[in-house]
Design a protein around this motif. Structure first.
Motif, PDB file in Angstrom:
ATOM      1  N   THR A  68       0.863  -1.192   0.000  1.00  0.00           N
ATOM      2  CA  THR A  68       0.000   0.000   0.000  1.00  0.00           C
ATOM      3  C   THR A  68       0.894   1.235   0.000  1.00  0.00           C
ATOM      4  OG1 THR A  68      -1.685  -1.192   1.257  1.00  0.00           O
ATOM      5  CG2 THR A  68      -1.834   1.207   1.217  1.00  0.00           C
ATOM      6  N   ARG A  69       0.870   1.970  -1.102  1.00  0.00           N
ATOM      7  CA  ARG A  69       1.751   3.135  -1.224  1.00  0.00           C
ATOM      8  C   ARG A  69       0.995   4.433  -1.473  1.00  0.00           C
ATOM      9  NH1 ARG A  69       4.403   2.640  -5.649  1.00  0.00           N
ATOM     10  NH2 ARG A  69       3.533   0.690  -6.443  1.00  0.00           N
ATOM     11  N   ARG A  70      -0.323   4.362  -1.431  1.00  0.00           N
ATOM     12  CA  ARG A  70      -1.168   5.552  -1.508  1.00  0.00           C
ATOM     13  C   ARG A  70      -2.337   5.373  -0.546  1.00  0.00           C
ATOM     14  NH1 ARG A  70      -2.960   6.766  -7.575  1.00  0.00           N
ATOM     15  NH2 ARG A  70      -4.157   8.366  -6.462  1.00  0.00           N
ATOM     16  N   LEU A  72      -5.957   4.860   0.586  1.00  0.00           N
ATOM     17  CA  LEU A  72      -7.144   4.313  -0.077  1.00  0.00           C
ATOM     18  C   LEU A  72      -8.359   4.740   0.736  1.00  0.00           C
ATOM     19  CD1 LEU A  72      -8.544   2.468  -2.176  1.00  0.00           C
ATOM     20  CD2 LEU A  72      -8.240   0.587  -0.548  1.00  0.00           C
ATOM     21  N   ILE A 107      -6.318  -1.076  -8.299  1.00  0.00           N
ATOM     22  CA  ILE A 107      -5.630  -0.372  -7.204  1.00  0.00           C
ATOM     23  C   ILE A 107      -4.128  -0.376  -7.443  1.00  0.00           C
ATOM     24  CG2 ILE A 107      -5.073  -0.443  -4.737  1.00  0.00           C
ATOM     25  CD1 ILE A 107      -7.889  -1.543  -4.244  1.00  0.00           C
ATOM     26  N   SER A 108      -3.575  -1.527  -7.841  1.00  0.00           N
ATOM     27  CA  SER A 108      -2.139  -1.613  -8.110  1.00  0.00           C
ATOM     28  C   SER A 108      -1.741  -0.728  -9.282  1.00  0.00           C
ATOM     29  CB  SER A 108      -1.749  -3.065  -8.405  1.00  0.00           C
ATOM     30  OG  SER A 108      -1.949  -3.889  -7.283  1.00  0.00           O
ATOM     31  N   GLU A 110      -3.298   1.908 -10.525  1.00  0.00           N
ATOM     32  CA  GLU A 110      -3.462   3.334 -10.219  1.00  0.00           C
ATOM     33  C   GLU A 110      -2.380   3.808  -9.259  1.00  0.00           C
ATOM     34  OE1 GLU A 110      -5.177   7.189 -10.187  1.00  0.00           O
ATOM     35  OE2 GLU A 110      -5.188   5.506 -11.584  1.00  0.00           O
ATOM     36  N   THR A 111      -1.953   2.950  -8.353  1.00  0.00           N
ATOM     37  CA  THR A 111      -0.845   3.297  -7.455  1.00  0.00           C
ATOM     38  C   THR A 111       0.429   3.527  -8.249  1.00  0.00           C
ATOM     39  OG1 THR A 111      -1.798   2.039  -5.619  1.00  0.00           O
ATOM     40  CG2 THR A 111       0.560   2.510  -5.525  1.00  0.00           C
ATOM     41  N   ASP A 112       0.724   2.607  -9.190  1.00  0.00           N
ATOM     42  CA  ASP A 112       1.926   2.748 -10.016  1.00  0.00           C
ATOM     43  C   ASP A 112       1.838   3.978 -10.920  1.00  0.00           C
ATOM     44  OD1 ASP A 112       2.848   0.449  -8.874  1.00  0.00           O
ATOM     45  OD2 ASP A 112       2.337  -0.846 -10.569  1.00  0.00           O
ATOM     46  N   GLY A 115       2.370   7.005  -8.261  1.00  0.00           N
ATOM     47  CA  GLY A 115       3.537   6.911  -7.380  1.00  0.00           C
ATOM     48  C   GLY A 115       4.721   6.192  -7.970  1.00  0.00           C
ATOM     49  N   ILE A 120       5.847   6.418  -3.131  1.00  0.00           N
ATOM     50  CA  ILE A 120       4.562   6.621  -2.467  1.00  0.00           C
ATOM     51  C   ILE A 120       4.003   7.978  -2.898  1.00  0.00           C
ATOM     52  CG2 ILE A 120       5.261   5.243  -0.478  1.00  0.00           C
ATOM     53  CD1 ILE A 120       5.510   7.887   1.085  1.00  0.00           C
ATOM     54  N   ILE A 125      -6.601   7.235  -3.452  1.00  0.00           N
ATOM     55  CA  ILE A 125      -7.459   6.506  -4.375  1.00  0.00           C
ATOM     56  C   ILE A 125      -8.833   6.386  -3.711  1.00  0.00           C
ATOM     57  CG2 ILE A 125      -7.847   4.311  -5.558  1.00  0.00           C
ATOM     58  CD1 ILE A 125      -4.828   3.857  -5.506  1.00  0.00           C
TER      59      ILE A 125
END
Length: 646
Positions: A68-70, A72, A107-108, A110-112, A115, A120, A125
Motif C-alpha cells: 500500500t503506497r497511496r 485508499l 488499485i495496483s 493506479e498506485t503505479d 507513485g 509513495i 485513491i
C-alpha cells in the motif's frame, strides 16, 4: 443517519476531484475538517485482512514489502438485500467492477500510475463498494508502518510513510483504528505507538487485536481486549482473519465471517466477549460512532464552509475575473484598468491618499527658500554696481540718471529667478513621477498584469515629461516677461536725485560717488524684491496649470489613443498575467467550487430531512382528522410517526 455518512462520502470525493487532499495551509483544507476513520498498522499486522473482512471481499493487493503506497479512501454503501455487489473508482467514473480481482489490479495499476513502481504518493485513491453485506462506513487505509525500505525504494520511504500516516492521525477530526497483532507485545505495536503520540488519552482511538487464533497455547489477549494493558476510551475489538491457506484457496469471505463468529462463541477465553468481537461487529461499531461524530461536527463544518466561501470570494474579487479572448473585451479590460489607476493617482493629488501635499510644500517652503538664497547682496554690491554702470555708459557718461546701468542691473538680477523657477518645475515633476509609481503599485486590479503595469507607467511618465517641458517654458517666460518690460511707475515714485533748487551740474558731478552707487543698488534691490513677490505667486500657478492640472486631466490621453490602435495579439501581450496570480486564481476558484459543492450537499440533506418532517406532520394531521372515536391528543400520541421522529 445513514445519509450523514453518505454526505461526508460525497464531500470527500469532491475534495479529491478539486485537489484538496488535506495538510494544506495556504487555502485551508475541508478534508481535514471532515470526520473519517483512519486505519493504521505496521506491516504484517493483519490490517489488509481486517479491511477485507469488514467489506466481505478479497480486493486488496498483497505481496512482500510495502504494497500500500497511496491512501485508499474506502467508502462502503449498503444496498438492498439480494442486489448485486460492485465497486467504482473515482478516477474511473461510470465503470462498474463486479469482479473484485479486477478491483485489486486497478488499485495496483493506479498506485503505479501516480507513485511509480516503488514510490509513495499522498494523493488518495477513492473506492466505493456497493453491497448488501456492508454497513455504511468510510475508512482510510494508509501504507503500513515499516522499519526498512525494500530494494529499489528510496531510503527516505520509511520516514515518508510515517509522515503521511501522522498527517492523517494527528487531525482532531480523525478516528484512529489502530491494528495490532495479538501474538506480539502490544508495547511494541507501531500503531499504538503513533496513536499514543497524537491521542495520549485514547479519546478517539479504537484498538483492533488481530491473530488471536495464532497466539501460543495457554495464552490469551484478555488483558488487551479488556483494556488492562493499554486503555482506550473507545475500547478494543478482537478479530480472527483468514489464514494464508484460506487466502490461497480463495475461501468465501462470508463463510470466513461465520467461522469467526463461531470461534468467539465457542472460545473458553473470549466467549463472554463474543457479542463485542469480530469484524462484523467492528464494522457496525465504527459506522455508529462515525455517524455520531459527523452529527456533532456538522454545525462547525458548515460554519467553516461559509466563512471560507466569503474569504475566497473576497480574494477572487481582488484578483479579478479571467481575461476574455476577443479584442473588444480585452480593450475594455485595459481601459478599465487604466481608469482604476487614474482614480488612485487623482486620489493622491486631491488628498484622499498621501503624497499630493508634497507639491504644496515645494511652493510654500522650497521656492521661498531658493529665492532667499539668490546672491543679490553680492550682485548689487557697490563694487558690482559701479562696474555695471560704468560698462553701460561706455565712452559717453550718463548725464542725469544711469538709465542703461539700471536696466542692465535689473535684467541681470531677474535672470537669477530662472534657476528657482526651473527647480520648482523639476521638483513637482519628480513628485508626480513618484505618485505614478505609487499609484501603479496601489492599484489592486493592475497587480495581475506586470506587462501592462510597465507600459502604463512608461506612458504616464512620458506625459509628465511633456507637461514638465511646457511648465518650464511657461515659468521661464514669466521671468523673461518681467525683464522685457519694467514697471515705470515704480521708478517714478523714487525720490529725485537732485535736491530741490540744487545745481544740476553739481549733481551730475556726483554720479560716481559711493552714496550715488548705493542708492542705485538699493533702488534696483527694491524693484527686484517687488518682482520676487510677484514670481513667488505666479510660478506656482504656472506649475499647477501646466503640470498638476494636466496630469489630472490628460495623463493617459495619448496612451488611450495608442491602446485603441493595438490588435488582439498586442492586447493579449499587455494582459499577460503574472503566472503566480493565474495559478492562485485557478486554485481559489477550484477551492471555492469545492466549498459551494459541500454547502449544497449539506443543504440537500437538511432539506430532505425537512421535507420528511413535513410529510410526517401531514400524515399525523390526516390521522387526526380521520379519527372519530378518539380525541385528537390520543390519536397524535399513538401515531407511529409522532413528534419524536421528526
Amino acid at each position: 443517519m445513514d445519509g450523514l455518512i453518505g454526505l461526508v462520502n460525497r464531500i470527500q470525493r469532491a475534495c479529491t476531484v478539486l485537489g484538496d487532499n488535506g495538510g494544506e495551509n495556504a487555502l485551508g483544507s475541508l478534508w481535514d475538517a471532515l470526520p473519517s476513520v483512519v486505519v493504521v498498522g505496521g506491516q504484517s499486522s493483519g490490517k489488509s485482512s481486517v479491511l477485507e473482512s469488514v467489506v466481505g471481499k478479497d480486493f486488496l493487493p498483497r505481496g512482500s514489502g510495502i504494497v500500500t503506497r497511496r491512501p485508499l479512501v474506502l467508502q462502503l454503501q449498503k444496498t438492498e438485500d439480494g442486489t448485486r455487489e460492485w465497486a467504482e473508482f473515482l478516477h474511473a467514473p461510470r465503470k462498474r467492477f463486479e469482479d473484485f480481482a479486477l478491483v485489486r489490479k486497478e488499485i495496483s495499476d493506479e498506485t503505479d500510475r501516480v507513485g511509480g513502481r516503488k514510490g509513495i504518493s499522498k494523493i488518495p485513491i477513492h473506492l466505493t463498494v456497493y453491497s448488501p453485506n456492508v454497513v455504511n462506513l468510510t475508512l482510510v487505509d494508509l501504507p503500513g508502518l515499516t522499519k526498512v525500505a525494500v530494494e529499489g525504494q528510496s531510503d527516505s520511504i520509511v520516514a515518508d510513510i510515517e509522515d503521511m500516516v501522522r498527517s492523517y492521525v494527528e487531525k482532531p477530526n480523525s478516528i484512529i483504528l489502530a491494528v495490532s497483532p495479538a501474538n506480539q507485545d502490544i508495547a511494541t505495536s507501531d500503531a499504538i505507538k503513533i496513536a499514543r503520540e497524537v491521542d495520549p488519552n485514547g479519546e478517539r482511538t479504537f484498538g483492533v487485536a488481530t491473530k488471536l487464533d495464532l497466539m501460543d497455547k495457554g495464552t490469551n489477549a484478555l488483558d488487551v481486549l479488556e483494556g488492562r494493558t493499554y486503555r482506550l476510551q473507545l475500547g478494543w475489538v478482537g478479530v480472527v482473519n483468514r489464514s494464508q491457506q484460506d487466502i490461497n484457496k480463495n475461501t468465501d469471505m462470508l463463510a470466513a465471517r461465520r467461522r469467526e463468529r463461531e470461534y468467539f462463541q465457542t472460545s473458553q477465553d473470549y466467549g463472554h466477549l463474543a457479542s463485542r468481537m469480530g469484524s462484523e461487529y467492528l464494522g457496525k461499531l465504527l459506522s455508529k460512532h462515525l455517524e455520531q461524530v459527523i452529527k456533532a461536527r456538522i454545525p462547525s463544518i458548515l460554519a467553516m464552509i461559509n466563512k471560507s466561501i466569503d474569504d475566497l470570494e473576497n480574494e477572487l474579487n481582488l484578483l479579478g475575473r479571467p481575461i476574455a479572448v476577443d479584442s473588444g473585451a480585452q480593450l475594455y479590460t485595459v481601459l478599465e484598468l487604466c481608469r482604476a489607476f487614474d482614480h488612485v493617482f487623482k486620489d493622491h493629488l486631491d488628498g484622499g491618499r498621501p503624497g499630493g501635499e508634497r507639491i504644496y510644500s515645494v511652493f510654500d517652503n522650497q521656492l521661498p527658500a531658493a529665492l532667499k538664497r539668490l546672491p543679490f547682496d553680492k550682485h548689487l554690491s557697490m563694487q558690482n554696481v559701479r562696474k555695471v554702470v560704468s560698462e553701460a555708459d561706455g565712452y559717453q557718461p550718463h548725464l542725469i540718471a544711469p538709465e542703461q546701468g539700471y536696466r542692465r542691473l535689473i535684467e541681470s538680477s531677474l535672470a537669477y529667478f530662472k534657476g528657482p523657477a526651473e527647480a520648482v518645475v523639476d521638483a513637482v515633476h519628480f513628485i508626480l513621477r513618484d505618485l505614478v509609481r505609487k499609484s501603479v503599485g496601489e492599484t489592486q486590479e493592475l497587480k495581475r498584469f506586470p506587462t501592462l503595469q510597465g507600459e502604463l507607467a512608461a506612458a504616464a511618465i512620458e506625459s509628465l515629461e511633456k507637461f514638465r517641458d511646457e511648465s518650464k517654458k511657461t515659468a521661464i517666460r514669466l521671468v523673461e516677461m518681467e525683464s522685457s518690460y519694467l514697471t515705470v511707475d515704480f521708478f517714478r515714485k523714487l525720490p529725485q536725485e537732485m535736491e530741490k533748487g540744487g545745481n544740476p551740474g553739481s549733481s551730475s558731478m556726483d554720479r560716481y560717488t559711493d552714496g550715488h552707487l548705493r542708492r542705485i543698488g538699493s533702488n534696483v534691490a527694491s524693484y527686484v524684491g517687488m518682482v520676487c513677490d510677484l514670481l513667488r505667486n505666479s510660478i506656482p500657478k504656472a506649475v499647477v496649470h501646466c503640470q498638476v492640472r494636466e496630469a489630472k486631466r490628460a495623463l493617459l490621453d495619448h496612451f488611450y489613443i495608442v491602446v485603441g490602435q493595438k490588435e488582439s495579439k498586442q492586447l493579449s501581450q499587455m494582459l499577460d498575467e503574472d503566472p503566480a496570480l493565474m495559478e492562485r486564481r485557478t486554485a481559489l476558484a477550484k477551492r471555492l467550487e469545492l466549498y459551494k459543492t459541500a454547502r449544497n450537499e449539506i443543504d440537500s440533506v437538511a432539506w430532505a430531512k425537512l421535507q420528511k418532517g413535513v410529510r410526517n406532520v401531514r400524515n399525523i394531521d390526516d390521522r387526526v382528522h380521520k379519527s372519530e372515536d378518539a380525541g385528537p391528543l390520543a390519536t397524535f400520541c399513538t401515531g407511529a410517526e409522532g413528534p419524536s421522529s421528526i
